[in-house]
Design a protein around this motif. Sequence first.
Motif, PDB file in Angstrom:
ATOM      1  N   GLU A 151      -5.560  -7.806 -16.946  1.00 40.95           N
ATOM      2  CA  GLU A 151      -5.456  -8.782 -18.035  1.00 40.95           C
ATOM      3  C   GLU A 151      -5.325 -10.202 -17.476  1.00 40.95           C
ATOM      4  O   GLU A 151      -4.769 -10.413 -16.413  1.00 40.95           O
ATOM      5  CB  GLU A 151      -4.224  -8.446 -18.879  1.00 40.95           C
ATOM      6  N   THR A 152      -5.860 -11.167 -18.239  1.00 40.42           N
ATOM      7  CA  THR A 152      -5.718 -12.585 -17.915  1.00 40.42           C
ATOM      8  C   THR A 152      -4.989 -13.255 -19.066  1.00 40.42           C
ATOM      9  O   THR A 152      -5.323 -13.034 -20.230  1.00 40.42           O
ATOM     10  CB  THR A 152      -7.090 -13.249 -17.703  1.00 40.42           C
ATOM     11  N   LYS A 153      -4.004 -14.059 -18.730  1.00 36.30           N
ATOM     12  CA  LYS A 153      -3.214 -14.757 -19.748  1.00 36.30           C
ATOM     13  C   LYS A 153      -3.270 -16.250 -19.484  1.00 36.30           C
ATOM     14  O   LYS A 153      -3.143 -16.695 -18.351  1.00 36.30           O
ATOM     15  CB  LYS A 153      -1.773 -14.269 -19.716  1.00 36.30           C
ATOM     16  N   ALA A 154      -3.457 -17.032 -20.553  1.00 36.98           N
ATOM     17  CA  ALA A 154      -3.486 -18.490 -20.452  1.00 36.98           C
ATOM     18  C   ALA A 154      -2.086 -19.036 -20.725  1.00 36.98           C
ATOM     19  O   ALA A 154      -1.484 -18.729 -21.747  1.00 36.98           O
ATOM     20  CB  ALA A 154      -4.467 -19.068 -21.452  1.00 36.98           C
ATOM     21  N   MET A 155      -1.575 -19.831 -19.788  1.00 38.03           N
ATOM     22  CA  MET A 155      -0.296 -20.506 -19.942  1.00 38.03           C
ATOM     23  C   MET A 155      -0.546 -21.974 -19.631  1.00 38.03           C
ATOM     24  O   MET A 155      -0.711 -22.336 -18.461  1.00 38.03           O
ATOM     25  CB  MET A 155       0.753 -19.929 -18.992  1.00 38.03           C
ATOM     26  N   SER A 156      -0.642 -22.797 -20.673  1.00 41.64           N
ATOM     27  CA  SER A 156      -0.985 -24.206 -20.535  1.00 41.64           C
ATOM     28  C   SER A 156      -2.329 -24.308 -19.807  1.00 41.64           C
ATOM     29  O   SER A 156      -3.297 -23.711 -20.246  1.00 41.64           O
ATOM     30  CB  SER A 156       0.128 -24.963 -19.820  1.00 41.64           C
ATOM     31  N   SER A 157      -2.401 -25.016 -18.671  1.00 39.29           N
ATOM     32  CA  SER A 157      -3.681 -25.150 -17.970  1.00 39.29           C
ATOM     33  C   SER A 157      -3.895 -24.040 -16.926  1.00 39.29           C
ATOM     34  O   SER A 157      -4.890 -24.060 -16.209  1.00 39.29           O
ATOM     35  CB  SER A 157      -3.779 -26.520 -17.297  1.00 39.29           C
ATOM     36  N   SER A 205       8.796 -19.148 -20.132  1.00 36.57           N
ATOM     37  CA  SER A 205       8.299 -18.052 -20.940  1.00 36.57           C
ATOM     38  C   SER A 205       8.301 -16.786 -20.089  1.00 36.57           C
ATOM     39  O   SER A 205       7.879 -16.817 -18.932  1.00 36.57           O
ATOM     40  CB  SER A 205       6.888 -18.358 -21.430  1.00 36.57           C
ATOM     41  N   THR A 206       8.810 -15.710 -20.653  1.00 32.34           N
ATOM     42  CA  THR A 206       8.775 -14.402 -19.997  1.00 32.34           C
ATOM     43  C   THR A 206       7.786 -13.551 -20.771  1.00 32.34           C
ATOM     44  O   THR A 206       7.827 -13.500 -22.000  1.00 32.34           O
ATOM     45  CB  THR A 206      10.171 -13.752 -20.011  1.00 32.34           C
ATOM     46  N   PHE A 207       6.881 -12.898 -20.042  1.00 34.11           N
ATOM     47  CA  PHE A 207       5.843 -12.123 -20.705  1.00 34.11           C
ATOM     48  C   PHE A 207       5.444 -10.925 -19.844  1.00 34.11           C
ATOM     49  O   PHE A 207       5.686 -10.906 -18.647  1.00 34.11           O
ATOM     50  CB  PHE A 207       4.615 -12.996 -21.017  1.00 34.11           C
ATOM     51  N   THR A 208       4.842  -9.945 -20.486  1.00 34.12           N
ATOM     52  CA  THR A 208       4.355  -8.743 -19.811  1.00 34.12           C
ATOM     53  C   THR A 208       2.840  -8.757 -19.850  1.00 34.12           C
ATOM     54  O   THR A 208       2.239  -9.106 -20.871  1.00 34.12           O
ATOM     55  CB  THR A 208       4.894  -7.472 -20.495  1.00 34.12           C
ATOM     56  N   MET A 209       2.225  -8.395 -18.716  1.00 31.43           N
ATOM     57  CA  MET A 209       0.766  -8.321 -18.608  1.00 31.43           C
ATOM     58  C   MET A 209       0.371  -6.949 -18.096  1.00 31.43           C
ATOM     59  O   MET A 209       1.076  -6.372 -17.268  1.00 31.43           O
ATOM     60  CB  MET A 209       0.246  -9.363 -17.613  1.00 31.43           C
ATOM     61  N   LYS A 210      -0.766  -6.456 -18.563  1.00 29.20           N
ATOM     62  CA  LYS A 210      -1.329  -5.220 -18.031  1.00 29.20           C
ATOM     63  C   LYS A 210      -2.247  -5.558 -16.857  1.00 29.20           C
ATOM     64  O   LYS A 210      -2.809  -6.653 -16.803  1.00 29.20           O
ATOM     65  CB  LYS A 210      -2.113  -4.489 -19.114  1.00 29.20           C
ATOM     66  N   VAL A 211      -2.391  -4.627 -15.940  1.00 28.46           N
ATOM     67  CA  VAL A 211      -3.290  -4.810 -14.799  1.00 28.46           C
ATOM     68  C   VAL A 211      -4.701  -5.064 -15.330  1.00 28.46           C
ATOM     69  O   VAL A 211      -5.180  -4.372 -16.226  1.00 28.46           O
ATOM     70  CB  VAL A 211      -3.250  -3.578 -13.867  1.00 28.46           C
ATOM     71  N   SER A 243       0.819  -1.214   0.000  1.00 26.30           N
ATOM     72  CA  SER A 243       0.000   0.000   0.000  1.00 26.30           C
ATOM     73  C   SER A 243       0.855   1.266   0.000  1.00 26.30           C
ATOM     74  O   SER A 243       0.371   2.334  -0.349  1.00 26.30           O
ATOM     75  CB  SER A 243      -0.937   0.006   1.211  1.00 26.30           C
ATOM     76  N   GLN A 244       2.120   1.180   0.374  1.00 28.49           N
ATOM     77  CA  GLN A 244       3.005   2.341   0.394  1.00 28.49           C
ATOM     78  C   GLN A 244       3.858   2.432  -0.868  1.00 28.49           C
ATOM     79  O   GLN A 244       4.713   3.291  -0.975  1.00 28.49           O
ATOM     80  CB  GLN A 244       3.911   2.282   1.625  1.00 28.49           C
ATOM     81  N   MET A 245       3.616   1.556  -1.819  1.00 26.28           N
ATOM     82  CA  MET A 245       4.387   1.513  -3.050  1.00 26.28           C
ATOM     83  C   MET A 245       3.639   2.248  -4.170  1.00 26.28           C
ATOM     84  O   MET A 245       2.462   2.521  -4.053  1.00 26.28           O
ATOM     85  CB  MET A 245       4.666   0.055  -3.427  1.00 26.28           C
ATOM     86  N   MET A 246       4.359   2.547  -5.263  1.00 24.50           N
ATOM     87  CA  MET A 246       3.775   3.269  -6.393  1.00 24.50           C
ATOM     88  C   MET A 246       3.108   2.294  -7.361  1.00 24.50           C
ATOM     89  O   MET A 246       3.682   1.252  -7.688  1.00 24.50           O
ATOM     90  CB  MET A 246       4.868   4.051  -7.129  1.00 24.50           C
ATOM     91  N   GLU A 247       1.896   2.644  -7.815  1.00 23.75           N
ATOM     92  CA  GLU A 247       1.143   1.820  -8.775  1.00 23.75           C
ATOM     93  C   GLU A 247       1.834   1.853 -10.138  1.00 23.75           C
ATOM     94  O   GLU A 247       2.302   2.894 -10.579  1.00 23.75           O
ATOM     95  CB  GLU A 247      -0.274   2.362  -8.950  1.00 23.75           C
ATOM     96  N   ARG A 248       1.861   0.716 -10.802  1.00 21.12           N
ATOM     97  CA  ARG A 248       2.370   0.609 -12.167  1.00 21.12           C
ATOM     98  C   ARG A 248       1.317  -0.107 -13.007  1.00 21.12           C
ATOM     99  O   ARG A 248       0.565  -0.938 -12.511  1.00 21.12           O
ATOM    100  CB  ARG A 248       3.684  -0.163 -12.210  1.00 21.12           C
ATOM    101  N   PRO A 249       1.264   0.186 -14.317  1.00 19.78           N
ATOM    102  CA  PRO A 249       0.201  -0.380 -15.158  1.00 19.78           C
ATOM    103  C   PRO A 249       0.433  -1.799 -15.660  1.00 19.78           C
ATOM    104  O   PRO A 249      -0.472  -2.419 -16.207  1.00 19.78           O
ATOM    105  CB  PRO A 249       0.143   0.604 -16.334  1.00 19.78           C
ATOM    106  N   ALA A 250       1.656  -2.326 -15.489  1.00 18.79           N
ATOM    107  CA  ALA A 250       1.939  -3.656 -16.032  1.00 18.79           C
ATOM    108  C   ALA A 250       3.029  -4.345 -15.213  1.00 18.79           C
ATOM    109  O   ALA A 250       3.723  -3.698 -14.419  1.00 18.79           O
ATOM    110  CB  ALA A 250       2.384  -3.540 -17.487  1.00 18.79           C
ATOM    111  N   ALA A 251       3.155  -5.658 -15.443  1.00 18.08           N
ATOM    112  CA  ALA A 251       4.183  -6.440 -14.756  1.00 18.08           C
ATOM    113  C   ALA A 251       4.842  -7.388 -15.738  1.00 18.08           C
ATOM    114  O   ALA A 251       4.211  -7.859 -16.695  1.00 18.08           O
ATOM    115  CB  ALA A 251       3.574  -7.237 -13.617  1.00 18.08           C
ATOM    116  N   LYS A 252       6.108  -7.671 -15.483  1.00 18.22           N
ATOM    117  CA  LYS A 252       6.834  -8.677 -16.250  1.00 18.22           C
ATOM    118  C   LYS A 252       6.900  -9.924 -15.381  1.00 18.22           C
ATOM    119  O   LYS A 252       7.339  -9.868 -14.237  1.00 18.22           O
ATOM    120  CB  LYS A 252       8.232  -8.192 -16.599  1.00 18.22           C
ATOM    121  N   LEU A 253       6.398 -11.047 -15.924  1.00 14.69           N
ATOM    122  CA  LEU A 253       6.337 -12.307 -15.188  1.00 14.69           C
ATOM    123  C   LEU A 253       7.116 -13.384 -15.935  1.00 14.69           C
ATOM    124  O   LEU A 253       7.383 -13.258 -17.133  1.00 14.69           O
ATOM    125  CB  LEU A 253       4.882 -12.766 -15.043  1.00 14.69           C
TER     126      LEU A 253
END
Length: 134
Positions: A62-68, A54-60, A33-43
């Motif tokens: 968003e839902t991404k399918a990775m296998s099951s 697999s390395t990918f970027t997602m936006k807040v 809660s004390q951190m700065m909001e960002r619009p996306a993450a690298k996972l």
Amino acid sequence: MTRLSRCFRPAARLMGAAAVLVPLAVQAAPVPSQMMERPAAKLQWLDKVTARTSTFTMKVGETKAMSSLRITLRACRENPPIETPESAAFLEVTEIKPGEQAEQVFSGWMFASSPALSAMENPIYDVWVLGCEQ
């Protein structure tokens, strides 16, 4: 002094030392809660059976399918530049197995600097946060 009290004395010292160290460890973890909001993450995602990553970027939002797995990014936050570098992402991970009902396997904050602090427990897949993106 009895023989029994001598046996427990080293254990009492260890417990006393742990009581001193625990508050220090708790203070070291960032508070999202004390951190700065960002619009996306690298996972990053790993299939332990095939050793595929697999390395990918997602936006807040968003839902991404990775296998099951279905990975949903709810938030990504990072420390201000004057603080120790840290990124945290709130993820919801659902596993969909054929012929079965979808099961939520993880919901919570994952920290880039400490993946084991809040890890997804799954025998086949791993997901972890690399950082937040602009």
